[in-house]
Design a protein around this motif. Structure first.
Motif, PDB file in Angstrom:
ATOM      1  N   ASN A 155       0.825  -1.211   0.000  1.00 26.65           N
ATOM      2  CA  ASN A 155       0.000   0.000   0.000  1.00 26.65           C
ATOM      3  C   ASN A 155       0.860   1.262   0.000  1.00 26.65           C
ATOM      4  O   ASN A 155       0.405   2.329   0.399  1.00 26.65           O
ATOM      5  CB  ASN A 155      -0.909   0.016   1.237  1.00 26.65           C
ATOM      6  CG  ASN A 155      -2.025  -0.997   1.146  1.00 26.65           C
ATOM      7  OD1 ASN A 155      -2.386  -1.445   0.060  1.00 26.65           O
ATOM      8  ND2 ASN A 155      -2.583  -1.384   2.285  1.00 26.65           N
ATOM      9  N   ALA A 177       1.970   3.028  -2.447  1.00 26.32           N
ATOM     10  CA  ALA A 177       1.692   3.969  -3.538  1.00 26.32           C
ATOM     11  C   ALA A 177       2.946   4.354  -4.308  1.00 26.32           C
ATOM     12  O   ALA A 177       2.951   5.328  -5.043  1.00 26.32           O
ATOM     13  CB  ALA A 177       0.980   5.224  -3.026  1.00 26.32           C
ATOM     14  N   ALA A 226       2.450  -1.894  -6.457  1.00 31.23           N
ATOM     15  CA  ALA A 226       1.626  -1.011  -5.629  1.00 31.23           C
ATOM     16  C   ALA A 226       0.153  -1.365  -5.790  1.00 31.23           C
ATOM     17  O   ALA A 226      -0.340  -1.568  -6.900  1.00 31.23           O
ATOM     18  CB  ALA A 226       1.877   0.440  -6.012  1.00 31.23           C
ATOM     19  N   PRO A 258       1.632   3.839   3.155  1.00 31.57           N
ATOM     20  CA  PRO A 258       2.017   5.019   2.379  1.00 31.57           C
ATOM     21  C   PRO A 258       3.044   5.881   3.089  1.00 31.57           C
ATOM     22  O   PRO A 258       3.086   5.932   4.323  1.00 31.57           O
ATOM     23  CB  PRO A 258       0.686   5.778   2.220  1.00 31.57           C
ATOM     24  CG  PRO A 258      -0.382   4.776   2.492  1.00 31.57           C
ATOM     25  CD  PRO A 258       0.201   3.822   3.485  1.00 31.57           C
TER      26      PRO A 258
END
Length: 401
Positions: A44, A46, A97, A395
Motif C-alpha cells: 500500500n 503507492a 503497488a 504510504p
C-alpha cells in the motif's frame, strides 16, 4: 569500507527478537506449528518502483545462516571471504503497488527486508553475513529506500515485530491471524505520521534533525537512531549528560528500587550511588552488581556501561535502567520500571527520537530502542498457533520537504 559494516555471526539478525521474545515463549505450543507459514505482503506504499523482498536469518533446525525463497525453502549461505564477497541473490519479487503476494516463511530467527527500486547489496565475510549499516556513508545500501521487520518462528509460535532500533524509514505494519480467525496487528503510523516524524526531528533543538538522511534526488531515506547518529557526529556525545548527572545525584541520597519481573513482584533490587558507582543489593544488603555512570552511547544502545547479559540479575536490572534512562523516568519515580506512560519522555533531556516515534504510532507501540519492550511498549505480535502472518507496506504520505 565494508569492514566497518555490521556482521551477522550467529543469530544477530534478530538479537532483539531472539533474546527478548524467547523470554515470553510458552513451554509448548497449543498446536503443532508447521515448518512454514504463509506471510501475506500487501503493498500500500503507492510507490511505483519494483519492490524486492528478502527472508534472511538463522535456520533454527540446524543453526545455519542463510535465506529462504518464496516457498520457504532454506538455502545456506556459502563461505564468505576477506574482503567480503557478494552474497547470492536472495531477493523475491514483491507485489506491485496496490497488490498483495504471499510467500512462506520457515522456522527462522531472522529479518524480512524490503527495498524499493533497487536490490540490496549483501556481502559475506568469513564470520557471516554483512548486514546493511547505513550509518556508514560508504555502505553500498546507503542510497536505497528500504526497511525490515524482525521475526522468530519456532515450535512455540510466531513473534513478529516492526522495529526502529537502528533507523526509522519507510513505514509498515505487521500482524498475525489466529486460529479463531481474529487478527492482531501493530506498527501502523497515525495518518500523516511518517512526515510528522521527520518534521518533529527537524524542529527538535540539539542536532536531532541531523539524524535524517536524504538522497541526492531529494528523497528522504531514513532517520538514524540516536546511537548511530552519534557515530557520524549528528548528535554530541554529551547529549544525555545533564540527565544522567541529575540521576546520579538523586540516587546518592535516595534508593532506587527495581522490580524487573512482572510475574515476580517479590524479586526486588535496591540501587544507591556511592563513590560514583550505582551498586545494587538484595534485601540482605549484599551487593549483587554495580554500574558506572553511563554515557549517551550506553543509554541509547543499551550496551557498554549498561550491558545486559542473559542472566537473572544484572541483565534484568540493566534492561530496566536502560528503558528508564531513554524514557527519562528515573527522576520522577524511584520504583522502576515505571508503568505510567504519561511519565515517559517528559524531561527536556530524553531520547527524543523514541519520544517522537511513539507519539506518531496509532497504538503508541514501537521498538524505538533495544529494550522498549520493558513495560510492554513494543510493537510486537505473538501467537502460539499462527495461521498466517501479514506485512503491510504503508504510504509514505507526502515526502518531507
Amino acid at each position: 569500507m565494508l569492514g566497518r559494516l555490521k556482521v551477522l555471526a550467529t543469530t544477530g539478525a534478530t538479537a532483539l527478537v531472539g533474546a527478548l521474545l524467547g523470554l515470553g515463549a510458552p513451554a509448548r505450543a497449543e498446536a503443532a506449528v508447521p515448518d512454514t507459514i504463509p506471510l501475506e505482503v500487501t503493498n500500500n506504499s503507492a510507490r511505483g518502483e519494483q519492490l524486492y523482498l528478502y527472508d534472511i536469518g538463522t535456520f533454527l533446525a540446524t543453526g545455519q545462516q542463510g535465506w529462504a525463497d518464496a516457498n520457504g525453502v532454506f538455502h545456506p549461505w556459502p563461505a564468505g571471504g576477506n574482503p567480503p564477497t557478494p552474497a547470492p541473490d536472495a531477493s523475491i519479487p514483491g507485489p506491485a503497488a496496490g497488490q498483495s503476494a504471499t510467500i512462506r516463511i520457515p522456522k527462522f530467527s531472522g529479518r524480512i527486508y524490503f527495498s524499493y527500486g533497487r536490490k540490496l547489496d549483501f556481502r559475506l565475510t568469513t564470520g557471516g553475513l554483512v548486514q546493511p549499516a547505513v550509518q556508514n556513508p560508504s555502505d553500498p545500501n546507503h542510497d536505497i529506500l528500504f526497511n525490515w521487520s524482525e521475526y522468530t518462528l519456532n515450535d512455540a509460535g510466531l513473534w513478529l515485530n516492526s522495529t526502529q532500533v537502528d533507523m526509522f524509514s519507510v513505514p509498515y505494519s505487521v500482524g498475525v491471524r489466529r486460529a479463531d480467525g481474529s487478527t492482531v496487528s501493530t506498527g501502523r503510523l497515525k495518518p500523516g505520521g511518517y512526515r510528522a516524524v521527520f518534521d518533529a526531528l527537524r524542529a527538535q533543538p540539539g542536532g536531532w534533525g541531523g539524524l535524517i538522511q536524504t538522497r541526492s534526488d531529494g528523497t528522504v531515506l531514513r532517520a538514524l537512531s540516536p546511537g548511530h547518529g552519534m557515530e557520524n557526529g549528528a548528535l554530541p556525545g554529551s547529549v544525555m549528560d545533564d540527565y544522567v548527572n541529575r540521576v546520579w545525584q538523586k540516587y546518592a541520597g535516595t534508593t532506587l528500587t527495581v522490580t524487573p519481573f512482572g510475574d515476580q513482584p517479590g524479586t526486588r533490587y535496591y540501587g544507591r550511588v556511592s563513590g560514583g558507582v550505582m551498586n545494587f543489593t538484595d534485601a540482605s544488603g549484599a551487593v549483587l552488581t554495580s554500574f558506572q555512570k553511563p554515557d549517551a552511547d550506553s543509554v541509547f544502545g543499551c550496551h557498554k556501561l549498561l550491558d545486559a547479559p542473559n542472566d537473572a540479575v544484572r541483565g534484568p536490572i540493566s534492561r530496566t535502567l536502560c528503558a528508564a534512562f531513554n524514557r527519562s523516568t528515573l527522576l520522577v519515580n524511584p520504583d522502576q520500571p515505571d508503568a505510567t506512560a504519561a511519565n515517559f519522555y517528559q524531561d527536556s533531556v530524553t531520547n527524543h527520537y523514541a519520544r517522537i516515534i511513539h507519539d506518531r504510532m496509532a497504538d503508541s507501540k514501537a521498538y524505538a530502542f533495544a529494550f522498549d519492550d520493558v513495560g510492554n511498549q513494543e510493537s510486537l505480535v505473538h501467537d502460539g498457533d499462527p495461521q498466517r502472518a501479514h506485512l503491510t507496506l504503508d504510504p509514505l504520505d507526502q515526502q518531507p520537504s
